[in-house]
Design a protein around this motif. Structure first.
Motif, PDB file in Angstrom:
ATOM      1  N   SER A 109       1.010  -1.351   0.014  1.00 26.84           N
ATOM      2  CA  SER A 109       0.200   0.152   0.118  1.00 26.84           C
ATOM      3  C   SER A 109       0.800   1.162  -0.016  1.00 26.84           C
ATOM      4  O   SER A 109       0.568   2.131  -0.618  1.00 26.84           O
ATOM      5  CB  SER A 109      -0.991  -0.012   1.142  1.00 26.84           C
ATOM      6  N   TRP A 110       1.919   1.169   0.598  1.00 27.64           N
ATOM      7  CA  TRP A 110       2.806   2.477   0.992  1.00 27.64           C
ATOM      8  C   TRP A 110       4.011   2.305  -0.012  1.00 27.64           C
ATOM      9  O   TRP A 110       4.891   3.273   0.067  1.00 27.64           O
ATOM     10  CB  TRP A 110       2.817   2.449   2.550  1.00 27.64           C
ATOM     11  N   ARG A 111       4.261   1.249  -0.286  1.00 24.29           N
ATOM     12  CA  ARG A 111       5.591   1.193  -1.208  1.00 24.29           C
ATOM     13  C   ARG A 111       7.011   1.350  -0.364  1.00 24.29           C
ATOM     14  O   ARG A 111       6.979   0.747   0.694  1.00 24.29           O
ATOM     15  CB  ARG A 111       5.699   2.173  -2.334  1.00 24.29           C
ATOM     16  N   GLU A 113      -9.515  12.410  -1.686  1.00 26.63           N
ATOM     17  CA  GLU A 113      -8.531  12.630  -2.704  1.00 26.63           C
ATOM     18  C   GLU A 113      -7.187  13.377  -2.440  1.00 26.63           C
ATOM     19  O   GLU A 113      -6.292  12.966  -2.417  1.00 26.63           O
ATOM     20  CB  GLU A 113      -9.048  12.779  -4.222  1.00 26.63           C
ATOM     21  N   ALA A 129      -5.449  11.304   0.326  1.00 25.35           N
ATOM     22  CA  ALA A 129      -4.726  10.451  -0.229  1.00 25.35           C
ATOM     23  C   ALA A 129      -3.460  10.928  -0.777  1.00 25.35           C
ATOM     24  O   ALA A 129      -2.295  10.359  -0.664  1.00 25.35           O
ATOM     25  CB  ALA A 129      -5.504   9.496  -1.227  1.00 25.35           C
ATOM     26  N   THR A 130      -3.428  12.058  -1.546  1.00 22.30           N
ATOM     27  CA  THR A 130      -2.410  12.454  -2.338  1.00 22.30           C
ATOM     28  C   THR A 130      -1.467  13.321  -1.301  1.00 22.30           C
ATOM     29  O   THR A 130      -0.209  12.709  -1.535  1.00 22.30           O
ATOM     30  CB  THR A 130      -2.856  13.803  -3.052  1.00 22.30           C
ATOM     31  N   VAL A 181      -0.568   8.031  -1.065  1.00 20.18           N
ATOM     32  CA  VAL A 181      -1.288   6.561  -1.155  1.00 20.18           C
ATOM     33  C   VAL A 181      -2.545   6.688  -2.094  1.00 20.18           C
ATOM     34  O   VAL A 181      -2.859   7.714  -2.361  1.00 20.18           O
ATOM     35  CB  VAL A 181      -1.415   5.994   0.144  1.00 20.18           C
ATOM     36  N   SER A 182      -3.205   5.669  -2.176  1.00 21.76           N
ATOM     37  CA  SER A 182      -4.269   5.691  -3.111  1.00 21.76           C
ATOM     38  C   SER A 182      -5.502   5.965  -2.202  1.00 21.76           C
ATOM     39  O   SER A 182      -5.479   5.566  -1.076  1.00 21.76           O
ATOM     40  CB  SER A 182      -4.577   4.296  -3.851  1.00 21.76           C
ATOM     41  N   ARG A 183      -6.483   6.038  -2.938  1.00 19.03           N
ATOM     42  CA  ARG A 183      -7.813   6.249  -2.094  1.00 19.03           C
ATOM     43  C   ARG A 183      -8.256   4.748  -1.465  1.00 19.03           C
ATOM     44  O   ARG A 183      -8.912   5.070  -0.228  1.00 19.03           O
ATOM     45  CB  ARG A 183      -9.016   6.486  -3.075  1.00 19.03           C
ATOM     46  N   ALA A 184      -7.945   3.869  -2.205  1.00 19.75           N
ATOM     47  CA  ALA A 184      -8.381   2.555  -1.488  1.00 19.75           C
ATOM     48  C   ALA A 184      -7.495   2.144  -0.435  1.00 19.75           C
ATOM     49  O   ALA A 184      -7.852   1.622   0.716  1.00 19.75           O
ATOM     50  CB  ALA A 184      -7.762   1.351  -2.728  1.00 19.75           C
ATOM     51  N   THR A 185      -6.352   2.829  -0.078  1.00 16.80           N
ATOM     52  CA  THR A 185      -5.416   2.744   0.986  1.00 16.80           C
ATOM     53  C   THR A 185      -5.974   3.274   2.149  1.00 16.80           C
ATOM     54  O   THR A 185      -5.996   2.908   3.237  1.00 16.80           O
ATOM     55  CB  THR A 185      -4.093   3.007   0.733  1.00 16.80           C
TER      56      THR A 185
END
Length: 206
Positions: A8-10, A43, A46-47, A51-55
């Motif tokens: 999720s976070w790379r 959004e 998340a930005t 991370v993504s919205r899914a995260t």
């Protein structure tokens, strides 16, 4: 769980779910300061967190509203620790109520994240604020209830006063002072006198 965090976070993945939630709350606070609570989107958060919205939904299933509650609860818990140290300096219950209310109102107005929740553009506008108010109420009532229960046992409360209701009453006074402009401006001395007479006076035995 560790694999999920990494994916999720790379890079620089959080060490735990609590760490991940704290990072998202940090991101939300930054967005609230930049855009205001009402205009901040999921959004944006998340930005800001990278991370993504899914995260975000993975750690806050309720989305934006739940993150707002996360901000309120974290700030509220830290504030109540400071408030507890402040009211312990007072010799009487009446003084503790008056100084506690004044300290709380001043501190919330200075706290950029909590103060945003009482801004005219936000108050009464979204369901998230109602949830935040409920969360603040429960947190503050848990803090105040034992103070009033101890005072009742010591015979310091007026007859018929219920500790839990007294805690709610004081919190409602605080929320009113924060969100509703009064019909007049009082000096600090007059504000203390007003609270001592009509707030503490309604609870504390003469």
């Amino acid at each position: 769980m560790a694999r999920m965090l990494r994916e999720s976070w790379r890079s620089d993945a959080p060490s735990s779910v609590d760490d991940a939630r704290n990072r998202l709350v940090d991101a939300a606070e930054a967005c609230f300061t930049r855009f205001g609570v009402a205009k901040t989107t999921l959004e944006d958060i998340a930005t800001e967190a990278g991370v993504s919205r899914a995260t975000v939904y993975r750690y806050f299933e309720g989305g934006r509203d739940e993150i707002i509650l996360g901000v309120v609860l974290r700030e509220g818990k830290e504030f109540l620790e400071a408030l507890g140290r402040r009211v312990q300096r007072e010799e009487t219950l009446g003084d503790a109520i008056v100084e506690g209310v004044l300290y709380t109102v001043a501190a919330v107005r200075k706290n950029e994240h909590l103060a945003l929740l009482f801004a005219p553009e936000v108050a009464g506008h979204t369901t998230s604020i109602a949830g935040a108010s409920t969360a603040l109420y429960e947190l503050t009532q848990d803090f105040l209830r034992p103070i009033f229960e101890q005072a009742r046992a010591a015979g310091q409360l007026r007859d018929g006063i219920i500790a839990e209701d007294a805690a709610e009453f004081v919190l409602r006074i605080i929320l009113s002072l924060l969100s509703v402009a009064g019909p007049r401006t009082r000096s600090q001395a007059k504000e203390r006198e007003f609270l001592r007479t009509y707030c503490a006076g309604a609870i504390v035995r003469d």
